[in-house]
Design an enzyme around this catalytic site. Structure first.
Site, PDB file in Angstrom:
ATOM      1  N   SER A   1       0.873  -1.175   0.000  1.00 32.06           N
ATOM      2  CA  SER A   1       0.000   0.000   0.000  1.00 32.06           C
ATOM      3  C   SER A   1       0.907   1.220   0.000  1.00 32.06           C
ATOM      4  O   SER A   1       2.088   1.107   0.345  1.00 32.06           O
ATOM      5  CB  SER A   1      -0.843  -0.010   1.290  1.00 32.06           C
ATOM      6  OG  SER A   1      -1.439   1.250   1.515  1.00 32.06           O
TER       7      SER A   1
ATOM      8  N   TYR B   1      -1.916  -1.069  10.475  1.00 29.72           N
ATOM      9  CA  TYR B   1      -1.895  -1.211   9.014  1.00 29.72           C
ATOM     10  C   TYR B   1      -0.587  -0.664   8.441  1.00 29.72           C
ATOM     11  O   TYR B   1       0.069  -1.306   7.615  1.00 29.72           O
ATOM     12  CB  TYR B   1      -3.102  -0.457   8.440  1.00 29.72           C
ATOM     13  CG  TYR B   1      -3.365  -0.675   6.973  1.00 29.72           C
ATOM     14  CD1 TYR B   1      -4.148  -1.741   6.539  1.00 29.72           C
ATOM     15  CD2 TYR B   1      -2.858   0.191   6.021  1.00 29.72           C
ATOM     16  CE1 TYR B   1      -4.412  -1.927   5.186  1.00 29.72           C
ATOM     17  CE2 TYR B   1      -3.111   0.012   4.670  1.00 29.72           C
ATOM     18  CZ  TYR B   1      -3.891  -1.049   4.264  1.00 29.72           C
ATOM     19  OH  TYR B   1      -4.144  -1.238   2.925  1.00 29.72           O
TER      20      TYR B   1
HETATM   21  P1  NAD Z   1     -11.360  -6.292   0.247  1.00 25.83           P
HETATM   22  O1  NAD Z   1     -11.945  -6.175   1.605  1.00 25.83           O
HETATM   23  O2  NAD Z   1     -12.201  -6.067  -0.965  1.00 25.83           O
HETATM   24  O3  NAD Z   1     -10.655  -7.690   0.040  1.00 25.83           O
HETATM   25  C1  NAD Z   1      -9.920  -8.306   1.043  1.00 25.83           C
HETATM   26  C2  NAD Z   1      -9.866  -9.771   0.751  1.00 25.83           C
HETATM   27  O4  NAD Z   1      -9.156 -10.417   1.819  1.00 25.83           O
HETATM   28  C3  NAD Z   1     -11.247 -10.437   0.701  1.00 25.83           C
HETATM   29  O5  NAD Z   1     -11.226 -11.462  -0.265  1.00 25.83           O
HETATM   30  C4  NAD Z   1     -11.386 -11.025   2.096  1.00 25.83           C
HETATM   31  O6  NAD Z   1     -12.275 -12.125   2.156  1.00 25.83           O
HETATM   32  C5  NAD Z   1      -9.956 -11.457   2.330  1.00 25.83           C
HETATM   33  N1  NAD Z   1      -9.631 -11.682   3.732  1.00 25.83           N
HETATM   34  C6  NAD Z   1      -9.815 -10.857   4.794  1.00 25.83           C
HETATM   35  N2  NAD Z   1      -9.398 -11.470   5.924  1.00 25.83           N
HETATM   36  C7  NAD Z   1      -8.954 -12.699   5.547  1.00 25.83           C
HETATM   37  C8  NAD Z   1      -8.398 -13.806   6.249  1.00 25.83           C
HETATM   38  N3  NAD Z   1      -8.232 -13.776   7.584  1.00 25.83           N
HETATM   39  N4  NAD Z   1      -8.069 -14.900   5.551  1.00 25.83           N
HETATM   40  C9  NAD Z   1      -8.261 -14.961   4.206  1.00 25.83           C
HETATM   41  N5  NAD Z   1      -8.765 -13.944   3.489  1.00 25.83           N
HETATM   42  C10 NAD Z   1      -9.104 -12.836   4.162  1.00 25.83           C
HETATM   43  O7  NAD Z   1     -10.108  -5.285   0.274  1.00 25.83           O
HETATM   44  P2  NAD Z   1      -9.127  -4.738  -0.857  1.00 25.83           P
HETATM   45  O8  NAD Z   1      -9.217  -3.263  -0.780  1.00 25.83           O
HETATM   46  O9  NAD Z   1      -9.315  -5.429  -2.138  1.00 25.83           O
HETATM   47  O10 NAD Z   1      -7.743  -5.137  -0.192  1.00 25.83           O
HETATM   48  C11 NAD Z   1      -6.856  -6.075  -0.762  1.00 25.83           C
HETATM   49  C12 NAD Z   1      -5.441  -5.697  -0.372  1.00 25.83           C
HETATM   50  O11 NAD Z   1      -5.115  -4.426  -0.924  1.00 25.83           O
HETATM   51  C13 NAD Z   1      -5.224  -5.560   1.139  1.00 25.83           C
HETATM   52  O12 NAD Z   1      -3.965  -6.100   1.490  1.00 25.83           O
HETATM   53  C14 NAD Z   1      -5.239  -4.062   1.343  1.00 25.83           C
HETATM   54  O13 NAD Z   1      -4.496  -3.681   2.466  1.00 25.83           O
HETATM   55  C15 NAD Z   1      -4.580  -3.591   0.055  1.00 25.83           C
HETATM   56  N6  NAD Z   1      -4.817  -2.198  -0.288  1.00 25.83           N
HETATM   57  C16 NAD Z   1      -6.080  -1.711  -0.496  1.00 25.83           C
HETATM   58  C17 NAD Z   1      -6.258  -0.381  -0.824  1.00 25.83           C
HETATM   59  C18 NAD Z   1      -7.603   0.212  -1.085  1.00 25.83           C
HETATM   60  O14 NAD Z   1      -7.688   1.437  -1.224  1.00 25.83           O
HETATM   61  N7  NAD Z   1      -8.659  -0.558  -1.167  1.00 25.83           N
HETATM   62  C19 NAD Z   1      -5.152   0.458  -0.926  1.00 25.83           C
HETATM   63  C20 NAD Z   1      -3.883  -0.057  -0.714  1.00 25.83           C
HETATM   64  C21 NAD Z   1      -3.732  -1.398  -0.400  1.00 25.83           C
END
Ligand code: NAD
Length: 256
Positions: A138, A151
């Site tokens: 991130s 985080y």
């Molecule tokens: P999201 O909530 O849409 O997806 C998260 C995924 O992780 C889902 O499939 C969920 O079921 C799974 N998950 C959560 N806890 C879990 C566990 N204990 N075991 C297995 N699976 C688990 O979120 P996202 O925004 O797509 O996030 C995905 C990644 O991207 C994360 O690492 C997040 O930190 C990172 N990220 C997101 C953003 C953003 O703006 N959305 C920005 C930077 C980084």
């Protein structure tokens, strides 16, 4: 480009993980999905792209379940060629109010799971002298934001783990790189939009604008599709000597 390869994407039942899984499937890779919630919809979306797809519901906070998932992937498709460490959660609170249980969960799911999956994936990748490990970090792996201690700590850790993984395998065909998105409108971020809308008495649209305005000069969300294409680049032949980078796709957030 990736026919005959297998990609395992953690946390791929929604959001960025699903976007990356689809982009890799479009290049011909077979996919192992993981994550909570509905798996049948994502499985059907991947299968429609003409590749094989399997699902394992390992809880990424548990090393034993990660081991079972990696074994399942190897048993199903032979080996994992591409590992995308993507599963992640968020919790927003000041340090002195941060629930200890949330701290532990974020470190386990956002950081330690990447270590476990990586250590279990490396032997087969090294034996094949080809592998791609892509850690979804991130911009919070590069800079901080208030009220996101766990985080930010976990994501900085992921960027560090990325560098060490890249270095330990630098003379092999196994690369490791991190992707550092700014805001992406997934369920993880919609929760923060909802909180802002409620706290400031804003509509959903105005809360989204406010969120972008604070951090992201482009005033645009990065999309899971765009992040998927970056993952495809890391897997391409041109990505052969890209090792240990933390590549931000953040609308200028960290350029400030
Ligand atoms: P999201 O909530 O849409 O997806 C998260 C995924 O992780 C889902 O499939 C969920 O079921 C799974 N998950 C959560 N806890 C879990 C566990 N204990 N075991 C297995 N699976 C688990 O979120 P996202 O925004 O797509 O996030 C995905 C990644 O991207 C994360 O690492 C997040 O930190 C990172 N990220 C997101 C953003 C953003 O703006 N959305 C920005 C930077 C980084």
């Amino acid at each position: 480009m990736l026919q005959g390869k297998t990609a395992l994407v953690t946390g791929s039942t929604s959001g960025i993980g699903l976007g990356i899984a689809k982009a890799l499937a479009k290049q011909g890779a077979n996919i192992v999905l993981n994550g909570f919630g509905d798996a049948e919809g994502p499985k059907a979306e991947i299968a429609a792209l003409g590749v094989k797809v399997a699902y394992h519901g390992a809880d990424m906070s548990k090393a034993t379940e990660i081991e079972a998932m990696m074994k399942f992937a190897a048993d199903t498709f032979g080996r994992v060629d591409i590992l995308v460490n993507n599963a992640g959660i968020q919790h927003v609170a000041k340090i002195e109010d941060f629930p200890i249980e949330r701290w532990d969960a974020i470190i386990a799911i956002n950081l330690s799971s990447a270590f476990h999956a990586t250590r279990l994936a490396l032997p087969a990748m090294k034996a094949a002298n080809w592998g791609r490990i892509i850690n979804v970090a991130s911009i919070h792996g590069l800079v901080g934001s208030a009220e996101k201690s766990a985080y930010v700590a976990a994501k900085h850790g992921v960027v560090g783990l990325t560098k060490v993984t890249a270095l330990e395998n630098a003379t092999t065909g196994v690369t490791c790189n991190a992707i550092c998105p700014g805001w992406v409108l997934t369920p993880l971020v919609q929760k923060q939009v909802d909180a802002k809308a409620q706290a400031m008495g804003l509509s959903n649209e105005d809360a989204k604008k406010q969120l972008l305005q604070e951090k992201e000069p482009s005033m645009q969300f990065t999309t899971p599709e765009e992040l998927g294409e970056l993952a495809v680049f890391f897997c391409s032949a041109a990505g052969n000597n890209v090792r240990g980078v933390a590549w931000n796709m953040d609308g200028g957030w960290t350029a400030q």
